[in-house]
Design an enzyme around this catalytic site. Structure first.
Site, PDB file in Angstrom:
ATOM      1  N   ASN A  31       0.806  -1.226   0.000  1.00 51.81           N
ATOM      2  CA  ASN A  31       0.000   0.000   0.000  1.00 51.81           C
ATOM      3  C   ASN A  31       0.840   1.277   0.000  1.00 51.81           C
ATOM      4  O   ASN A  31       0.291   2.366  -0.157  1.00 51.81           O
ATOM      5  CB  ASN A  31      -0.979  -0.011   1.187  1.00 51.81           C
ATOM      6  CG  ASN A  31      -2.222  -0.834   0.879  1.00 51.81           C
ATOM      7  OD1 ASN A  31      -3.128  -0.399   0.189  1.00 51.81           O
ATOM      8  ND2 ASN A  31      -2.223  -2.081   1.346  1.00 51.81           N
ATOM      9  N   THR A 112       2.840  -7.012   2.860  1.00 50.21           N
ATOM     10  CA  THR A 112       1.581  -6.324   3.105  1.00 50.21           C
ATOM     11  C   THR A 112       0.919  -6.856   4.374  1.00 50.21           C
ATOM     12  O   THR A 112       1.115  -8.006   4.745  1.00 50.21           O
ATOM     13  CB  THR A 112       0.641  -6.428   1.891  1.00 50.21           C
ATOM     14  OG1 THR A 112      -0.425  -5.493   2.054  1.00 50.21           O
ATOM     15  CG2 THR A 112       0.075  -7.826   1.697  1.00 50.21           C
ATOM     16  N   THR A 113       0.123  -5.979   5.003  1.00 50.26           N
ATOM     17  CA  THR A 113      -0.566  -6.332   6.246  1.00 50.26           C
ATOM     18  C   THR A 113      -1.954  -6.875   5.916  1.00 50.26           C
ATOM     19  O   THR A 113      -2.797  -6.124   5.407  1.00 50.26           O
ATOM     20  CB  THR A 113      -0.737  -5.060   7.121  1.00 50.26           C
ATOM     21  OG1 THR A 113       0.428  -4.240   7.006  1.00 50.26           O
ATOM     22  CG2 THR A 113      -1.012  -5.420   8.565  1.00 50.26           C
ATOM     23  N   ASP A 162       1.084  -5.384  11.974  1.00 49.73           N
ATOM     24  CA  ASP A 162       1.064  -3.943  12.251  1.00 49.73           C
ATOM     25  C   ASP A 162       1.191  -3.753  13.764  1.00 49.73           C
ATOM     26  O   ASP A 162       0.541  -4.469  14.532  1.00 49.73           O
ATOM     27  CB  ASP A 162      -0.266  -3.353  11.739  1.00 49.73           C
ATOM     28  CG  ASP A 162      -0.313  -1.841  11.833  1.00 49.73           C
ATOM     29  OD1 ASP A 162       0.051  -1.289  12.896  1.00 49.73           O
ATOM     30  OD2 ASP A 162      -0.721  -1.200  10.840  1.00 49.73           O
ATOM     31  N   GLY A 192       4.723  -0.785  10.925  1.00 51.42           N
ATOM     32  CA  GLY A 192       3.720   0.104  11.503  1.00 51.42           C
ATOM     33  C   GLY A 192       4.396   1.253  12.223  1.00 51.42           C
ATOM     34  O   GLY A 192       5.630   1.307  12.315  1.00 51.42           O
ATOM     35  N   GLU A 222      13.823   3.062  13.841  1.00 46.19           N
ATOM     36  CA  GLU A 222      13.357   4.206  13.032  1.00 46.19           C
ATOM     37  C   GLU A 222      13.307   5.468  13.882  1.00 46.19           C
ATOM     38  O   GLU A 222      13.374   6.581  13.373  1.00 46.19           O
ATOM     39  CB  GLU A 222      11.962   3.927  12.459  1.00 46.19           C
ATOM     40  CG  GLU A 222      11.974   2.899  11.352  1.00 46.19           C
ATOM     41  CD  GLU A 222      10.566   2.530  10.921  1.00 46.19           C
ATOM     42  OE1 GLU A 222      10.066   3.120   9.947  1.00 46.19           O
ATOM     43  OE2 GLU A 222       9.973   1.647  11.572  1.00 46.19           O
ATOM     44  N   ASP A 297      11.156   0.781   0.188  1.00 45.63           N
ATOM     45  CA  ASP A 297      10.196   0.950   1.294  1.00 45.63           C
ATOM     46  C   ASP A 297       8.796   1.239   0.728  1.00 45.63           C
ATOM     47  O   ASP A 297       7.946   0.370   0.730  1.00 45.63           O
ATOM     48  CB  ASP A 297      10.649   2.067   2.248  1.00 45.63           C
ATOM     49  CG  ASP A 297      10.070   1.891   3.647  1.00 45.63           C
ATOM     50  OD1 ASP A 297       9.488   0.825   3.912  1.00 45.63           O
ATOM     51  OD2 ASP A 297      10.213   2.812   4.482  1.00 45.63           O
ATOM     52  N   ASP A 298       8.582   2.498   0.255  1.00 44.71           N
ATOM     53  CA  ASP A 298       7.254   2.910  -0.215  1.00 44.71           C
ATOM     54  C   ASP A 298       7.433   3.758  -1.469  1.00 44.71           C
ATOM     55  O   ASP A 298       7.488   4.985  -1.391  1.00 44.71           O
ATOM     56  CB  ASP A 298       6.559   3.737   0.870  1.00 44.71           C
ATOM     57  CG  ASP A 298       6.336   2.942   2.146  1.00 44.71           C
ATOM     58  OD1 ASP A 298       5.521   2.009   2.124  1.00 44.71           O
ATOM     59  OD2 ASP A 298       6.977   3.243   3.158  1.00 44.71           O
TER      60      ASP A 298
HETATM   61  P1  IMP Z   1       0.407  -2.396   3.633  1.00 42.94           P
HETATM   62  O1  IMP Z   1       0.948  -3.311   4.707  1.00 42.94           O
HETATM   63  O2  IMP Z   1       0.382  -2.995   2.289  1.00 42.94           O
HETATM   64  O3  IMP Z   1      -0.937  -1.821   4.029  1.00 42.94           O
HETATM   65  O4  IMP Z   1       1.439  -1.158   3.511  1.00 42.94           O
HETATM   66  C1  IMP Z   1       1.363  -0.001   4.312  1.00 42.94           C
HETATM   67  C2  IMP Z   1       1.760  -0.305   5.742  1.00 42.94           C
HETATM   68  O5  IMP Z   1       3.152  -0.656   5.804  1.00 42.94           O
HETATM   69  C3  IMP Z   1       1.642   0.895   6.691  1.00 42.94           C
HETATM   70  O6  IMP Z   1       0.341   1.018   7.200  1.00 42.94           O
HETATM   71  C4  IMP Z   1       2.653   0.543   7.784  1.00 42.94           C
HETATM   72  O7  IMP Z   1       2.090  -0.371   8.697  1.00 42.94           O
HETATM   73  C5  IMP Z   1       3.732  -0.176   7.006  1.00 42.94           C
HETATM   74  N1  IMP Z   1       4.824   0.786   6.658  1.00 42.94           N
HETATM   75  C6  IMP Z   1       5.043   1.380   5.475  1.00 42.94           C
HETATM   76  N2  IMP Z   1       6.131   2.186   5.552  1.00 42.94           N
HETATM   77  C7  IMP Z   1       6.597   2.060   6.812  1.00 42.94           C
HETATM   78  C8  IMP Z   1       7.709   2.648   7.495  1.00 42.94           C
HETATM   79  O8  IMP Z   1       8.494   3.459   6.987  1.00 42.94           O
HETATM   80  N3  IMP Z   1       7.849   2.289   8.811  1.00 42.94           N
HETATM   81  C9  IMP Z   1       7.023   1.401   9.434  1.00 42.94           C
HETATM   82  N4  IMP Z   1       5.978   0.852   8.811  1.00 42.94           N
HETATM   83  C10 IMP Z   1       5.771   1.173   7.510  1.00 42.94           C
HETATM   84 ZN    ZN Z   2       9.119  -0.323   5.726  1.00 41.82          ZN
END
Ligand code: IMP
Ligand code: ZN
Length: 357
Positions: A31, A112-113, A162, A192, A222, A297-298
């Site tokens: 995400n 992913t969560t 998370d 998270g 972090e 990361d993102d």
């Molecule tokens: P998802 O798991 O596919 O929903 O991706 C988004 C989630 O990844 C966020 O809600 C966080 O829980 C986690 N996340 C993304 N980037 C970071 C970060 O830089 N630090 C810690 N958690 C992160």
């Molecule tokens: Zn990350």
């Protein structure tokens, strides 16, 4: 040619090289990797349905640059409201894989969560099934265009816990990962908001994962939290995400433990985990031949991609093209996937090596 033009030209050559280089991505949140254009489209669709009325300024939230760490987590809350449908999850998974494949990522460990949502009838299991459907769709599209992706892209999944979750929810995720092992789930991640929750809540789930043979990676250091870093190092995960804020003695300890570190430059700078690129611990890790892998990361949230992250390493730490190739090649050592796949990736790098010397 003026020195400015020469610099520009050198940069172009470097970016082209980084894009062409086969690469391994081991730290990418689904995400966090969505295209802005897709997020805006999803926001419009939700707007028409009246399902995001609590976020009147959703466009500005999506398009904002320079987010602090806490602002990132606000954005994730918005993104998660936009991606509550199974079909959206499948779509974003497919697109994220296509984007990584387009820049020559040959192995992607996407994390992913798993989420449940009573309103949309989503369970953690159906969420993961929607992700798997996205992987299948991407594979189909990429197979049709195989001439564009010479080496193809192998995708494996990590399920994230998370830090807002409970012990039981975390154990549910680990059990799901174990059930989904034959579908490409290869490990567990703890992520998270780092200022939320206590990581010890998840220790039973993480220990259970390890006992059942599932590798674990932890987001670590972090923010300033020396006790947590100490305990995480004592747990000795299979990999560490970030590892930015450590105390002197902990750097020494890490050095001896040799736990591979997932390095994410743009993310660390944007969220303020590291003050400037000159202060980035990559310099020390690299100089001491520490096991590490460069990741995004993102890519959506931080407007980056893996090729740019390699280019940042080259320009900031004076690495040659050959150094970059070695970094990319060595990353195969740290993947969580099965041995035959590791050997397949080694063969890809061995096959192209003469062109990168
Ligand atoms: P998802 O798991 O596919 O929903 O991706 C988004 C989630 O990844 C966020 O809600 C966080 O829980 C986690 N996340 C993304 N980037 C970071 C970060 O830089 N630090 C810690 N958690 C992160
Ligand atoms: Zn990350």
């Amino acid at each position: 040619m003026s020195s400015n033009q020469a610099q520009h030209r050198a940069r172009e050559i470097l970016v082209r090289y980084c894009k062409r280089l086969p690469k391994i991505e081991l730290h990418a949140h689904l995400n966090g990797s969505i295209r802005d254009s897709t997020l805006l489209e999803l926001a419009q669709e939700h707007d028409q349905r009246g399902t995001i009325s609590s976020y009147p300024n959703v466009r500005e939230i999506i398009l904002k640059e320079d987010r602090s760490l806490q602002e990132c987590f606000k954005l994730f809350d918005v993104i998660h409201v936009l991606t509550t449908d199974h079909s959206f999850i499948t779509r974003i998974t497919k697109e994220v894989i296509e984007d990584f494949a387009a820049e020559n990522v040959v192995y992607l460990e996407l994390r992913t969560t798993p989420k449940s949502n009573v309103l949309t009838g989503m369970t953690k299991r159906s969420y993961v099934e929607a992700v798997l459907a996205g992987i299948t769709k991407a594979n189909l599209v990429l197979c049709e265009n195989h001439q564009l992706h010479a080496h193809g892209i192998q995708v494996r999944l990590l399920l994230s816990i998370d830090r807002r979750e409970t012990t039981d929810q975390a154990i549910e995720t680990v059990k799901l990962a174990l059930e989904m092992k034959s579908h490409g789930v290869v490990g567990i991640d703890l992520s998270g908001n780092p200022v939320t929750g206590n990581w010890k809540t998840f220790l039973p789930a993480l220990t259970y994962a390890r006992q059942c043979g599932l590798p674990v990676t932890l987001h670590c250091g972090e923010v300033h939290n020396p006790d947590e870093v100490e305990e995480m190092l004592a747990f000795h995960p299979d990999r560490l995400g970030h590892a930015c804020v450590l105390q002197e003695s902990q750097w020494e300890r890490l050095h001896n433990l040799r736990i591979p570190v997932e390095v994410c430059f743009t993310s660390n700078l944007r969220t303020g985990c590291v003050k400037s690129i000159c202060d980035h611990h990559f310099a020390w890790l690299y100089k001491t031949h520490y096991p590490l892998v460069i990741c995004t990361d993102d890519r959506g949230v931080f407007s980056t991609n893996l090729s740019s992250e390699y280019a940042i390493a080259a320009t900031s730490f004076d690495l040659s093209e050959h150094d970059l190739f070695e970094l990319a090649k060595n990353a195969t050592r740290f993947i969580f996937a099965e041995e035959p796949l590791k050997r397949h990736l080694d063969r890809i790098f061995a096959g192209v090596e003469p062109n990168y010397r």
